[in-house]
Scaffold this active site. Structure first.
Site, short mmCIF file in Angstrom:
data_model
loop_
_atom_site.label_atom_id
_atom_site.label_comp_id
_atom_site.label_asym_id
_atom_site.label_seq_id
_atom_site.Cartn_x
_atom_site.Cartn_y
_atom_site.Cartn_z
N ARG A 104 25.12 51.97 61.70
CA ARG A 104 25.36 53.36 62.10
C ARG A 104 24.48 53.61 63.31
O ARG A 104 23.26 53.50 63.24
CB ARG A 104 25.00 54.32 60.96
CG ARG A 104 24.92 55.77 61.41
CD ARG A 104 24.86 56.75 60.28
NE ARG A 104 26.15 56.84 59.62
CZ ARG A 104 26.49 57.80 58.76
NH1 ARG A 104 25.63 58.76 58.46
NH2 ARG A 104 27.68 57.81 58.21
N HIS A 131 34.49 56.77 63.14
CA HIS A 131 33.97 56.66 61.77
C HIS A 131 35.08 56.04 60.90
O HIS A 131 35.62 56.70 60.01
CB HIS A 131 33.54 58.05 61.26
CG HIS A 131 32.65 58.02 60.06
ND1 HIS A 131 32.19 56.84 59.49
CD2 HIS A 131 32.12 59.03 59.31
CE1 HIS A 131 31.41 57.14 58.45
NE2 HIS A 131 31.36 58.45 58.32
N GLN A 134 35.17 56.14 56.97
CA GLN A 134 35.47 57.45 56.38
C GLN A 134 36.99 57.70 56.35
O GLN A 134 37.52 58.18 55.35
CB GLN A 134 34.78 58.55 57.20
CG GLN A 134 34.99 59.93 56.62
CD GLN A 134 34.27 60.12 55.29
OE1 GLN A 134 33.08 59.87 55.19
NE2 GLN A 134 35.00 60.54 54.26
N ASP A 230 35.13 69.13 59.97
CA ASP A 230 33.84 68.43 60.00
C ASP A 230 32.80 69.41 60.56
O ASP A 230 33.17 70.49 61.05
CB ASP A 230 33.98 67.18 60.90
CG ASP A 230 32.80 66.23 60.86
OD1 ASP A 230 31.88 66.44 60.04
OD2 ASP A 230 32.79 65.27 61.66
N CYS A 270 34.48 65.15 55.43
CA CYS A 270 33.73 63.90 55.22
C CYS A 270 32.37 64.15 54.60
O CYS A 270 31.78 63.23 54.02
CB CYS A 270 33.62 63.12 56.52
SG CYS A 270 32.68 63.97 57.81
N ARG A 298 34.65 56.33 49.22
CA ARG A 298 33.96 55.53 50.25
C ARG A 298 33.56 54.19 49.63
O ARG A 298 33.72 53.14 50.24
CB ARG A 298 32.70 56.26 50.75
CG ARG A 298 32.96 57.44 51.67
CD ARG A 298 33.49 57.01 53.04
NE ARG A 298 32.60 56.11 53.75
CZ ARG A 298 31.54 56.48 54.47
NH1 ARG A 298 31.24 57.75 54.61
NH2 ARG A 298 30.79 55.57 55.09
#
Ligand code: CP
Ligand code: NVA
Length: 314
Positions: A104, A131, A134, A230, A270, A298
């Protein structure tokens, strides 16, 4: 066998995704039945975090242990990454000792440089641009709720033609939704405040056929099968917080917005979420929200992803 990395959603084909979703469903069933499944004994995953995380860390770490492997956790602050060791050198060294790396970080270029000097597969655990893990979980979650085939398996055929409304920032999540729509044949209705639009070049999508842009978030939600949003300010953009607070004030998913979507529409986020900013508590804590399934998934999809990258089609 050539190494495969998972740096963005478009790195895999629709056939790869069909396989991954089928495996994720099987692996999830085993987990729920307390059935031991340890195909990655003696394998090690290195996780490198240059930004904070709850879900990504726990889902990869728990998932790897459940599959019999182990995990090494590194952050910028507690490794030489924070003291300017070149990313290429870090990749050469780390990838001689582990079997898989999850990163990340900030710019996508950084993870690409790491991958091009790595001896083992590299997974994008979030960059400024994308991402993919996700969206893998989000699609799996949507299919679990709305697109199962006659045998109860997630069906990409049934996903085709659905409409996803994206309300908010033209960020890493939005870009990845666009890539997924482009590849898997659904449509994204994107509504962002002006100045925060998605950029087709950054998103890396081949055409504008799989998304439509709306200035009014209400219009984006009309007839949607899934409404998603988000945070207004992503990690790394904190200096823009105040400007964003003002610009995004009308980009909040309210019950009124949800009422414009299809009656059986789902809501996803998310996470982490800010109730009262990008989403009303009544929506995220309401009956259309599947955010907790989304977070749990996830782990199941990433277990399938790690299995695929290390063992191929088992
Ligand atoms: N959704 C997500 O990636 O959460 P974390 O930042 O907690 O990992
Ligand atoms: N867009 C958010 C997602 C967090 C999981 C960020 O990049 O901070």
């Amino acid at each position: 066998m050539a190494i495969r990395h998972y740096l963005q959603f478009s790195d895999f084909t629709a056939e790869d995704y069909a396989w991954l979703f089928e495996r994720a469903a099987i692996i999830k069933r085993k987990f729920k039945a307390y059935e031991k499944y340890q195909p990655l004994t003696d394998r090690t995953l290195a996780m490198i975090f240059e930004k904070a995380s709850t879900r990504t860390r726990v889902s990869f770490e728990a998932g790897m242990y459940q599959m019999g492997g182990s995990v090494v956790h590194l952050t910028t602050g507690d490794s030489q990454l924070g003291r300017s060791e070149p990313i290429e050198d870090s990749a050469r060294v780390i990838s001689r000792m582990v079997d898989l790396v999850m990163i990340r970080t900030f710019g996508q270029d950084k993870i690409e440089r790491f991958a091009s000097h790595s001896r083992v597969p590299v997974i994008n655990g979030l960059t400024n641009e994308f991402h993919p893990c996700q969206i893998l979980a989000d699609l799996f979650t949507y299919m679990e709720h709305r697109c199962l085939d006659g045998q109860g398996r997630p069906s990409l055929d049934r996903l085709r033609g659905k409409v996803v409304a994206w309300v908010g920032d033209g960020n890493n999540m939005a870009n990845t939704w666009l890539q997924a729509a482009d590849l898997l044949g659904f449509t994204v209705h994107v509504s962002t405040p002006s100045g925060y639009e998605v950029d087709q070049g950054v998103a890396g999508v081949r055409s504008t056929e799989s998304y439509r842009v709306f200035q009014d978030p209400r219009e984006a939600c009309v007839g949607a099968d899934l409404v998603t949003t988000d945070v207004w300010t992503s990690m790394g953009y904190e200096a823009e917080n105040e400007a964003r607070r003002k610009a995004f004030a009308d980009w909040c998913v309210t019950p009124d917005l949800m009422s414009l979507a299809k009656p059986d529409a789902l809501f996803m986020h998310c996470l982490p979420a800010h109730r009262g900013e990008e989403v009303d508590a009544d929506v995220i804590d309401g009956p259309q929200s599947v955010v907790w399934d989304e977070a749990e998934n996830r782990m199941h999809v990433q277990k399938a992803l790690m299995e695929y990258l290390l063992l191929g089609k088992v």
